[in-house]
Design an enzyme around this catalytic site. Sequence first.
Site, PDB file in Angstrom:
ATOM      1  N   CYS A 297       0.672  -1.277  -0.064  1.00 53.13           N
ATOM      2  CA  CYS A 297      -0.044   0.103   0.067  1.00 53.13           C
ATOM      3  C   CYS A 297       0.853   1.346  -0.154  1.00 53.13           C
ATOM      4  O   CYS A 297       0.135   2.476  -0.192  1.00 53.13           O
ATOM      5  CB  CYS A 297      -1.063  -0.061   1.249  1.00 53.13           C
ATOM      6  SG  CYS A 297      -2.118  -1.396   1.098  1.00 53.13           S
TER       7      CYS A 297
ATOM      8  N   HIS B  16      -3.310   7.003   2.127  1.00 52.30           N
ATOM      9  CA  HIS B  16      -3.989   5.565   1.863  1.00 52.30           C
ATOM     10  C   HIS B  16      -5.231   5.661   2.461  1.00 52.30           C
ATOM     11  O   HIS B  16      -5.480   5.766   3.461  1.00 52.30           O
ATOM     12  CB  HIS B  16      -2.662   4.719   2.176  1.00 52.30           C
ATOM     13  CG  HIS B  16      -3.295   3.246   2.071  1.00 52.30           C
ATOM     14  ND1 HIS B  16      -3.815   2.891   0.747  1.00 52.30           N
ATOM     15  CD2 HIS B  16      -3.264   2.330   2.836  1.00 52.30           C
ATOM     16  CE1 HIS B  16      -4.049   1.548   0.861  1.00 52.30           C
ATOM     17  NE2 HIS B  16      -3.711   1.214   2.051  1.00 52.30           N
TER      18      HIS B  16
ATOM     19  N   ASN C 203     -10.050  -0.152   0.089  1.00 55.96           N
ATOM     20  CA  ASN C 203      -8.608  -0.359   0.059  1.00 55.96           C
ATOM     21  C   ASN C 203      -8.042  -0.780  -1.191  1.00 55.96           C
ATOM     22  O   ASN C 203      -8.253  -2.105  -1.455  1.00 55.96           O
ATOM     23  CB  ASN C 203      -8.164  -0.866   1.345  1.00 55.96           C
ATOM     24  CG  ASN C 203      -6.668  -0.989   1.320  1.00 55.96           C
ATOM     25  OD1 ASN C 203      -5.974  -0.404   0.438  1.00 55.96           O
ATOM     26  ND2 ASN C 203      -5.923  -1.321   2.396  1.00 55.96           N
TER      27      ASN C 203
HETATM   28  N1  ACO Z   1     -18.360  -8.258   9.872  1.00 53.73           N
HETATM   29  C1  ACO Z   1     -18.973  -8.640  11.328  1.00 53.73           C
HETATM   30  N2  ACO Z   1     -18.196  -8.832  12.250  1.00 53.73           N
HETATM   31  C2  ACO Z   1     -16.969  -8.842  11.904  1.00 53.73           C
HETATM   32  C3  ACO Z   1     -16.204  -8.524  10.676  1.00 53.73           C
HETATM   33  C4  ACO Z   1     -17.062  -8.394   9.756  1.00 53.73           C
HETATM   34  N3  ACO Z   1     -16.587  -8.107   8.535  1.00 53.73           N
HETATM   35  N4  ACO Z   1     -14.990  -8.605  10.775  1.00 53.73           N
HETATM   36  C5  ACO Z   1     -14.507  -8.918  12.203  1.00 53.73           C
HETATM   37  N5  ACO Z   1     -15.641  -9.244  12.847  1.00 53.73           N
HETATM   38  C6  ACO Z   1     -15.891  -9.132  14.150  1.00 53.73           C
HETATM   39  C7  ACO Z   1     -14.645  -9.850  14.850  1.00 53.73           C
HETATM   40  O1  ACO Z   1     -15.100 -11.332  14.545  1.00 53.73           O
HETATM   41  C8  ACO Z   1     -14.977  -9.408  16.350  1.00 53.73           C
HETATM   42  O2  ACO Z   1     -15.931 -10.277  17.081  1.00 53.73           O
HETATM   43  P1  ACO Z   1     -15.781 -10.729  18.422  1.00 53.73           P
HETATM   44  O3  ACO Z   1     -15.666  -9.495  19.418  1.00 53.73           O
HETATM   45  O4  ACO Z   1     -17.060 -11.494  18.747  1.00 53.73           O
HETATM   46  O5  ACO Z   1     -14.470 -11.592  18.537  1.00 53.73           O
HETATM   47  C9  ACO Z   1     -15.371  -8.127  16.129  1.00 53.73           C
HETATM   48  O6  ACO Z   1     -15.957  -7.940  15.014  1.00 53.73           O
HETATM   49  C10 ACO Z   1     -14.225  -6.953  16.624  1.00 53.73           C
HETATM   50  O7  ACO Z   1     -13.155  -7.462  15.666  1.00 53.73           O
HETATM   51  P2  ACO Z   1     -11.945  -6.587  15.792  1.00 53.73           P
HETATM   52  O8  ACO Z   1     -10.949  -6.965  14.710  1.00 53.73           O
HETATM   53  O9  ACO Z   1     -11.601  -6.171  17.259  1.00 53.73           O
HETATM   54  O10 ACO Z   1     -12.473  -5.275  14.931  1.00 53.73           O
HETATM   55  P3  ACO Z   1     -11.523  -3.682  14.612  1.00 53.73           P
HETATM   56  O11 ACO Z   1     -12.394  -2.667  15.364  1.00 53.73           O
HETATM   57  O12 ACO Z   1     -10.405  -4.011  14.984  1.00 53.73           O
HETATM   58  O13 ACO Z   1     -11.877  -3.764  13.191  1.00 53.73           O
HETATM   59  C11 ACO Z   1     -10.514  -3.773  11.057  1.00 53.73           C
HETATM   60  C12 ACO Z   1     -11.145  -4.582  12.184  1.00 53.73           C
HETATM   61  C13 ACO Z   1     -11.560  -3.044  10.412  1.00 53.73           C
HETATM   62  C14 ACO Z   1      -9.861  -4.798  10.209  1.00 53.73           C
HETATM   63  C15 ACO Z   1      -9.349  -2.886  11.708  1.00 53.73           C
HETATM   64  O14 ACO Z   1      -8.788  -3.543  12.607  1.00 53.73           O
HETATM   65  C16 ACO Z   1      -8.581  -2.359  10.850  1.00 53.73           C
HETATM   66  O15 ACO Z   1      -9.124  -1.592   9.918  1.00 53.73           O
HETATM   67  N6  ACO Z   1      -7.290  -2.321  10.745  1.00 53.73           N
HETATM   68  C17 ACO Z   1      -6.297  -1.879  10.032  1.00 53.73           C
HETATM   69  C18 ACO Z   1      -6.481  -2.779   8.550  1.00 53.73           C
HETATM   70  C19 ACO Z   1      -5.678  -2.097   7.424  1.00 53.73           C
HETATM   71  O16 ACO Z   1      -5.624  -0.829   7.427  1.00 53.73           O
HETATM   72  N7  ACO Z   1      -5.107  -2.622   6.531  1.00 53.73           N
HETATM   73  C20 ACO Z   1      -4.408  -2.101   5.461  1.00 53.73           C
HETATM   74  C21 ACO Z   1      -3.120  -2.248   5.593  1.00 53.73           C
HETATM   75  S1  ACO Z   1      -2.540  -1.493   3.989  1.00 53.73           S
HETATM   76  C22 ACO Z   1      -1.871  -2.826   3.123  1.00 53.73           C
HETATM   77  O17 ACO Z   1      -0.745  -3.028   3.052  1.00 53.73           O
HETATM   78  C23 ACO Z   1      -2.763  -3.760   2.331  1.00 53.73           C
END
Ligand code: ACO
Length: 333
Positions: A127, A260, A290
């Site tokens: 990214c 990004h 993304n």
């Molecule tokens: N739909 C419904 N529930 C979901 C989903 C979904 N799509 N995905 C996860 N959950 C649930 C989980 O299972 C968890 O449930 P639990 O509490 O019963 O265990 C709950 O939601 C919370 O999960 P978290 O992982 O704590 O959610 P978080 O608020 O951290 O959001 C996310 C997750 C969106 C992935 C976030 O961590 C994020 O955006 N991280 C950065 C990702 C990013 O920017 N990546 C790209 C980097 S750039 C590159 O190089 C590609």
Amino acid sequence: MTRYSRITGTGSFLPPQCLTNADLVAQLAKDGVETSDEWIVERTGIRARHFADAGMFSSDLGFEAAKKALASAGRRPEDIDLIIVATSTPDMVFPSTACILQHKLAQIDAAAAGIAGAPAFDVQAVCSGFIYALTVADAMIRAGSAKRALVIGAEVFSRLLDFKDRTTCVLFGDGAGAVVLEASETPGILASDIHADGKHVGMLCVPGHVQNGHILGDPLLKMDGQAVFKLAVGLLEGAARAALQKANLQDSDIDWLIPHQANIRIIQSTAKKLKLPMEKVVLTVHHHGNTSAASIPLALDVGVRSGQIKPEQTLMLEGVGGGFTWGAVLLKL
Ligand code: ACO
């Protein structure tokens, strides 16, 4: 006389197939994968993303974006003497997507064949790829080894997604963005700052590889989302501050932040650390998701074409991605 580089044209392209969250929720439900529009919007800001149809590759998306960037710069393929494509989803293992794209541009008409011979190569920094590619093109132009570069970010990330993993498959989309970067007597690119730290390889990766005719390891994207989130904000602030310091400018000199587009919450946190109101941030994450290396040039083109971004304004481009890689480019349009 000091030689600088300056963006003279922007372009972007999204594949026609657009999936809203509702479309994706319905598609995933068929395989028993539960998610919801509410969850995706609240945690990421994403409402829709574009997916390329089978048979459409990064070079095809990059080609369309490149043609638009050339048109907006008033240039033709044969005017270009450097092509850099940032991608983690190349058409082939080799040759590079940049070489494939060059040949597509060369076939536009007889005169365009003049682009053949220009050096063309890919940059792989996930990214942060476009930030890396722009930094390399700027350095080559300032060193006098190129006059007019096409710098492109193009991705078909949908091909890497595990549609059984709801924590990742809702986040990404496909697309391409491009700029024409030309030698100039006035800046242009004011400063850039790029970094990598390979100790985080496993935090965000596609671990599979081709060996003796087989794919060994998992060819689908794996991510520890929370770890990425925690790391990303600090890295982005650090790179942006370093670029400002190199250019001897302050937060308040930034007219537009073009981050990004991974997650609205990461973008909001970074803007806050840079003391920038959200009105100064170009946002496309809602409609594109993304798109990895394509997201920054896509957002730049949207900002320019919508009239938000005006000539002579100061822009901070910044990205973070797998590797980990991260960086920022500060420029005057
Ligand atoms: N739909 C419904 N529930 C979901 C989903 C979904 N799509 N995905 C996860 N959950 C649930 C989980 O299972 C968890 O449930 P639990 O509490 O019963 O265990 C709950 O939601 C919370 O999960 P978290 O992982 O704590 O959610 P978080 O608020 O951290 O959001 C996310 C997750 C969106 C992935 C976030 O961590 C994020 O955006 N991280 C950065 C990702 C990013 O920017 N990546 C790209 C980097 S750039 C590159 O190089 C590609």
